[in-house]
Design a protein around this motif. Structure first.
Motif, PDB file in Angstrom:
ATOM      1  N   ARG A  59       4.852  -2.453   0.238  1.00 45.93           N
ATOM      2  CA  ARG A  59       5.040  -1.313   1.135  1.00 45.93           C
ATOM      3  C   ARG A  59       4.298  -0.120   0.556  1.00 45.93           C
ATOM      4  O   ARG A  59       4.405   0.173  -0.629  1.00 45.93           O
ATOM      5  CB  ARG A  59       6.528  -1.011   1.281  1.00 45.93           C
ATOM      6  N   GLY A  60       3.525   0.550   1.408  1.00 50.24           N
ATOM      7  CA  GLY A  60       2.771   1.732   0.982  1.00 50.24           C
ATOM      8  C   GLY A  60       3.695   2.835   0.511  1.00 50.24           C
ATOM      9  O   GLY A  60       4.772   3.045   1.081  1.00 50.24           O
ATOM     10  N   TYR A  61       3.275   3.562  -0.511  1.00 51.82           N
ATOM     11  CA  TYR A  61       4.116   4.603  -1.094  1.00 51.82           C
ATOM     12  C   TYR A  61       4.329   5.760  -0.130  1.00 51.82           C
ATOM     13  O   TYR A  61       5.441   6.244   0.019  1.00 51.82           O
ATOM     14  CB  TYR A  61       3.510   5.123  -2.396  1.00 51.82           C
ATOM     15  N   SER A  62       3.272   6.199   0.507  1.00 54.99           N
ATOM     16  CA  SER A  62       3.415   7.367   1.384  1.00 54.99           C
ATOM     17  C   SER A  62       3.347   7.017   2.860  1.00 54.99           C
ATOM     18  O   SER A  62       3.969   7.688   3.672  1.00 54.99           O
ATOM     19  CB  SER A  62       2.346   8.415   1.048  1.00 54.99           C
ATOM     20  N   ASP A  66       2.946  -1.938   5.445  1.00 58.14           N
ATOM     21  CA  ASP A  66       2.774  -3.095   4.580  1.00 58.14           C
ATOM     22  C   ASP A  66       1.290  -3.288   4.276  1.00 58.14           C
ATOM     23  O   ASP A  66       0.454  -3.229   5.179  1.00 58.14           O
ATOM     24  CB  ASP A  66       3.318  -4.359   5.249  1.00 58.14           C
ATOM     25  N   HIS A  67       0.979  -3.526   3.004  1.00 57.74           N
ATOM     26  CA  HIS A  67      -0.397  -3.755   2.558  1.00 57.74           C
ATOM     27  C   HIS A  67      -0.464  -5.112   1.864  1.00 57.74           C
ATOM     28  O   HIS A  67       0.317  -5.374   0.944  1.00 57.74           O
ATOM     29  CB  HIS A  67      -0.849  -2.664   1.583  1.00 57.74           C
ATOM     30  N   ILE A  68      -1.387  -5.956   2.303  1.00 55.71           N
ATOM     31  CA  ILE A  68      -1.588  -7.240   1.637  1.00 55.71           C
ATOM     32  C   ILE A  68      -2.485  -6.994   0.437  1.00 55.71           C
ATOM     33  O   ILE A  68      -3.610  -6.499   0.569  1.00 55.71           O
ATOM     34  CB  ILE A  68      -2.198  -8.283   2.596  1.00 55.71           C
ATOM     35  N   ASN A 168      -6.128  -9.413  10.903  1.00 58.86           N
ATOM     36  CA  ASN A 168      -5.421  -8.244  10.373  1.00 58.86           C
ATOM     37  C   ASN A 168      -4.956  -8.468   8.930  1.00 58.86           C
ATOM     38  O   ASN A 168      -4.891  -7.533   8.142  1.00 58.86           O
ATOM     39  CB  ASN A 168      -4.261  -7.828  11.276  1.00 58.86           C
ATOM     40  N   ALA A 169      -4.641  -9.714   8.543  1.00 61.26           N
ATOM     41  CA  ALA A 169      -4.267 -10.013   7.159  1.00 61.26           C
ATOM     42  C   ALA A 169      -5.473  -9.851   6.236  1.00 61.26           C
ATOM     43  O   ALA A 169      -5.359  -9.266   5.153  1.00 61.26           O
ATOM     44  CB  ALA A 169      -3.695 -11.420   7.051  1.00 61.26           C
ATOM     45  N   ILE A 170      -6.608 -10.341   6.673  1.00 62.30           N
ATOM     46  CA  ILE A 170      -7.834 -10.208   5.872  1.00 62.30           C
ATOM     47  C   ILE A 170      -8.220  -8.731   5.762  1.00 62.30           C
ATOM     48  O   ILE A 170      -8.589  -8.249   4.696  1.00 62.30           O
ATOM     49  CB  ILE A 170      -8.977 -11.043   6.485  1.00 62.30           C
TER      50      ILE A 170
END
Length: 192
Positions: A59-62, A66-68, A168-170
């Protein structure tokens, strides 16, 4: 942790780790969307991926998105290393992207294995160095490679990825938009 590596020493050590997972671990299947680890909960497992693919999501801090941040494919290891060795909270959620089969051992089992001899302690150090090298390469890619170069590097590591994973995952993994991946894929695949 990849089983696709540069040195024969690393190859033999990772093959030995795979053999340990086969001997001491459990064969476990994961359905698409099932979690190996959940961000913020105690990390417990390392597994050799016999089939399938896992994504690491943070999970992104700010931005709260969600970031893979990583993938583990067939023939590689999947773990929140070294957190699983100590049971501390995972920094990433590790999720099956398709049906997967793994050979899974706990951090406690692996710590006992690593403490057996000087050779296994050295093996632990080499595996840590291998992982550090992978992350350093990824860090350099983000700072020195263009989106196209990062996409081409991913394709060279995992040629079938565009068939197995959604754009989107890539895109999330390469830190670009899905539209960018779509344009790059069209340009590289079809030469347009």
């Amino acid at each position: 942790m990849e089983l696709k590596f540069n040195t024969s020493k690393m190859a033999s050590e990772l093959l030995r780790l795979r053999a340990f997972c086969l001997q001491a671990g459990d064969a476990v299947t994961y359905s698409k969307g099932e979690l190996l680890e959940r961000e913020g909960e105690p990390s417990r497992w390392i597994a050799f991926v016999e089939s399938g693919c896992f994504k690491y999501v943070t999970r992104g801090y700010s931005d709260g998105k969600d970031h893979i941040t990583w993938f583990s494919f067939e023939g590689e290891f999947v773990a929140d290393y070294p957190r699983f060795l100590y049971g501390v909270p995972a920094k990433s959620t590790i999720e099956a992207m398709m049906p997967c089969r793994v050979l899974r051992v706990s951090g406690d089992q692996l710590k006992v294995f690593f403490s057996q001899s000087i050779e296994t302690m050295e093996m632990r150090a080499h595996i840590g160095e291998h992982i550090l090298g992978q992350f350093h390469e990824r860090y350099l890619d983000f700072h020195c490679a263009t989106p196209r170069e990062r996409y081409e590097l991913l394709l060279s590591r995992c040629p079938g990825i565009v068939n197995d994973l959604p754009l989107n995952a890539i895109a999330s993994f390469l830190n670009v938009t899905p539209k960018t991946i779509s344009l790059l894929r069209r340009d590289i695949t079809y030469g347009k």
